[in-house]
Design a protein around this motif. Structure first.
Motif, mmCIF file in Angstrom:
data_model
loop_
_atom_site.group_PDB
_atom_site.id
_atom_site.type_symbol
_atom_site.label_atom_id
_atom_site.label_comp_id
_atom_site.label_asym_id
_atom_site.label_seq_id
_atom_site.Cartn_x
_atom_site.Cartn_y
_atom_site.Cartn_z
ATOM 1 N N VAL A 283 0.858 -1.178 0.000
ATOM 2 C CA VAL A 283 0.000 0.000 0.000
ATOM 3 C C VAL A 283 0.896 1.231 0.000
ATOM 4 O O VAL A 283 1.758 1.361 0.879
ATOM 5 C CB VAL A 283 -0.923 0.026 1.239
ATOM 6 C CG1 VAL A 283 -1.739 1.324 1.266
ATOM 7 C CG2 VAL A 283 -1.844 -1.179 1.242
ATOM 8 N N PRO A 284 0.749 2.135 -0.970
ATOM 9 C CA PRO A 284 1.585 3.333 -0.980
ATOM 10 C C PRO A 284 1.354 4.168 0.279
ATOM 11 O O PRO A 284 0.199 4.379 0.681
ATOM 12 C CB PRO A 284 1.104 4.098 -2.224
ATOM 13 C CG PRO A 284 0.391 3.083 -3.063
ATOM 14 C CD PRO A 284 -0.191 2.099 -2.105
ATOM 15 N N PRO A 285 2.409 4.640 0.920
ATOM 16 C CA PRO A 285 2.223 5.485 2.109
ATOM 17 C C PRO A 285 1.539 6.796 1.738
ATOM 18 O O PRO A 285 1.651 7.278 0.613
ATOM 19 C CB PRO A 285 3.653 5.721 2.591
ATOM 20 C CG PRO A 285 4.510 5.501 1.395
ATOM 21 C CD PRO A 285 3.828 4.451 0.569
ATOM 22 N N MET A 286 0.825 7.351 2.693
ATOM 23 C CA MET A 286 0.064 8.569 2.414
ATOM 24 C C MET A 286 0.954 9.719 1.973
ATOM 25 O O MET A 286 0.511 10.611 1.259
ATOM 26 C CB MET A 286 -0.769 8.972 3.636
ATOM 27 C CG MET A 286 -1.958 8.083 3.878
ATOM 28 S SD MET A 286 -3.037 8.725 5.178
ATOM 29 C CE MET A 286 -3.522 10.285 4.484
ATOM 30 N N SER A 287 2.206 9.697 2.371
ATOM 31 C CA SER A 287 3.130 10.756 1.961
ATOM 32 C C SER A 287 3.340 10.796 0.454
ATOM 33 O O SER A 287 3.769 11.814 -0.095
ATOM 34 C CB SER A 287 4.478 10.573 2.661
ATOM 35 O OG SER A 287 5.048 9.305 2.334
ATOM 36 N N GLU A 288 3.000 9.704 -0.237
ATOM 37 C CA GLU A 288 3.163 9.633 -1.691
ATOM 38 C C GLU A 288 1.871 9.914 -2.449
ATOM 39 O O GLU A 288 1.881 9.978 -3.686
ATOM 40 C CB GLU A 288 3.689 8.253 -2.089
ATOM 41 C CG GLU A 288 5.076 7.934 -1.536
ATOM 42 C CD GLU A 288 5.552 6.552 -1.917
ATOM 43 O OE1 GLU A 288 4.828 5.838 -2.666
ATOM 44 O OE2 GLU A 288 6.640 6.151 -1.455
#
Length: 365
Positions: free
Chosen positions: A130-135
């Motif tokens: 899951v892509p981190p929210m920072s991305e």
């Protein structure tokens, strides 16, 4: 007849206690002289069933008063269209985070109704994380941000709850498809504008879709949205604008009561953690099998795995069936195996699977 251990991804196993109670009430629901399938959805008997089911769900999930609970039909796939018809509004733009097969389908369907921005995707990893929210890169004014917080096919589960306030976008409602892990762990409903899921994994029979939607998102439906799918209409009519899936609601209500007896969501989460740790621990320790998902994003509900020698797949499945372990074949789009270990699967069933897998590896490794 002996019941098997059913690892189906959906329709999935239901608690034996629930099935037994439904069987006892099949011909006569509590002195009504008819079964629930025969009742008018507007009868006082069925209205009491639906009201109790909603009250129990609200209690289990701590759903605030400014959210509506809708009992709908069409499954999560239909919601892929119903959501943009209700929420895209004048902007006709939405953002999607794509983490596997189901969110891929969701964003494709939404493109029929407006512009879709892919805020983040894990495609490069083969949808194993899951892509981190920072991305995440949101568009300027999206009507909502869509997530699928547990990918049933790929076995990827969000290790965090999307909280757009953390990236300065609290004004954007988060929509989440929670079909395959609703009620398996706590959710902070207030972090979402809308949660939805088909019932046939953790709640009850196929045919019922649960939508939990915040009040301020009602009344935005496009003119071409069918009346029966307009969230405002459904909410204003207590989910009875048309005949709802009455028997599925009844079974869902029994499941909610079963969950409360199990200690609620917190109680069942503890059991789910134990089951997942048992199965993943074995997979990590046994070189005969492989799980390819980022360990930080492994689903507690859907556990895909592969035999290192895939020429043994058919033999593995046949032996599993003989051992009373069924529905272990992986989805056709990814292959391999998949064990879905929803709330109704006890630790004993997971232990039986691990014992079989260990014995198979010893005999064929």
């Amino acid at each position: 007849m002996t019941r098997v251990w059913n690892f189906a991804a959906g329709p999935a196993a239901l608690p034996a206690e629930v099935l037994q109670q439904a069987a006892e009430e099949m011909l006569d629901w509590r002195g009504a002289g008819v079964g629930v399938m025969e009742m008018s959805h507007r009868s006082k008997e069925f209205v009491s069933i639906a009201e109790q089911a909603e009250a129990d769900l609200r209690e289990l999930m701590a759903i605030p008063a400014n959210y509506r609970v809708l009992f709908m039909q069409g499954g999560a796939i239909a919601e892929n269209a119903i959501i943009p018809m209700n929420l895209m509004g004048e902007e006709k733009r939405a953002d999607y985070v794509v983490t596997g097969s189901w969110s891929v389908k969701s964003q494709k369907e939404a493109r029929k109704y407006g512009e879709v921005n892919i805020a983040a995707t894990s495609e490069a990893s083969g949808y194993t994380t899951v892509p981190p929210m920072s991305e995440w890169k949101l568009s300027a004014r999206p009507s909502y941000l869509f997530t699928c917080t547990n990918e049933t096919i790929g076995g990827v589960e969000y290790p965090f709850e999307p909280d757009l306030a953390r990236i300065g976008r609290a004004e954007v409602p988060v929509v989440a498809d929670v079909s395959s892990h609703i009620l398996s762990r706590p959710f902070d409903v207030t972090k979402y504008g809308l949660l939805f899921g088909g019932a046939q994994k953790n709640i009850g029979p196929a045919g019922l879709t649960i939508v939990i939607v915040r009040d301020d998102l009602l009344g935005r439906a496009a003119p071409f949205c069918p009346t029966a799918f307009d969230y405002r209409t459904v909410a204003d009519n207590g989910s009875m604008y048309n005949t709802p899936p009455t028997y599925a609601i009844y079974i869902a209500g029994l499941v909610f009561q079963w969950l409360k007896r199990k200690g609620g969501v917190a109680g069942i989460e503890a059991q789910n953690i134990a089951k997942a740790e048992l199965l993943y621990g074995f997979l990590d320790d046994c070189p005969f099998y492989e799980n390819r998902i980022d360990p930080a994003c492994r689903s507690r509900m859907n556990v895909p795995f592969f035999l290192k020698d895939e020429s043994l797949n058919d033999r593995f499945l046949a032996g599993a069936k003989d051992a009373g372990l069924v529905q272990l074949k992986g989805h056709k789009s990814v292959g391999g195996m998949r064990a879905s270990i929803y709330n109704a699967m006890p630790l004993e069933g997971v232990q039986a699977l691990v014992d079989y897998m260990r014995d198979f590896a010893l005999r064929h490794g």
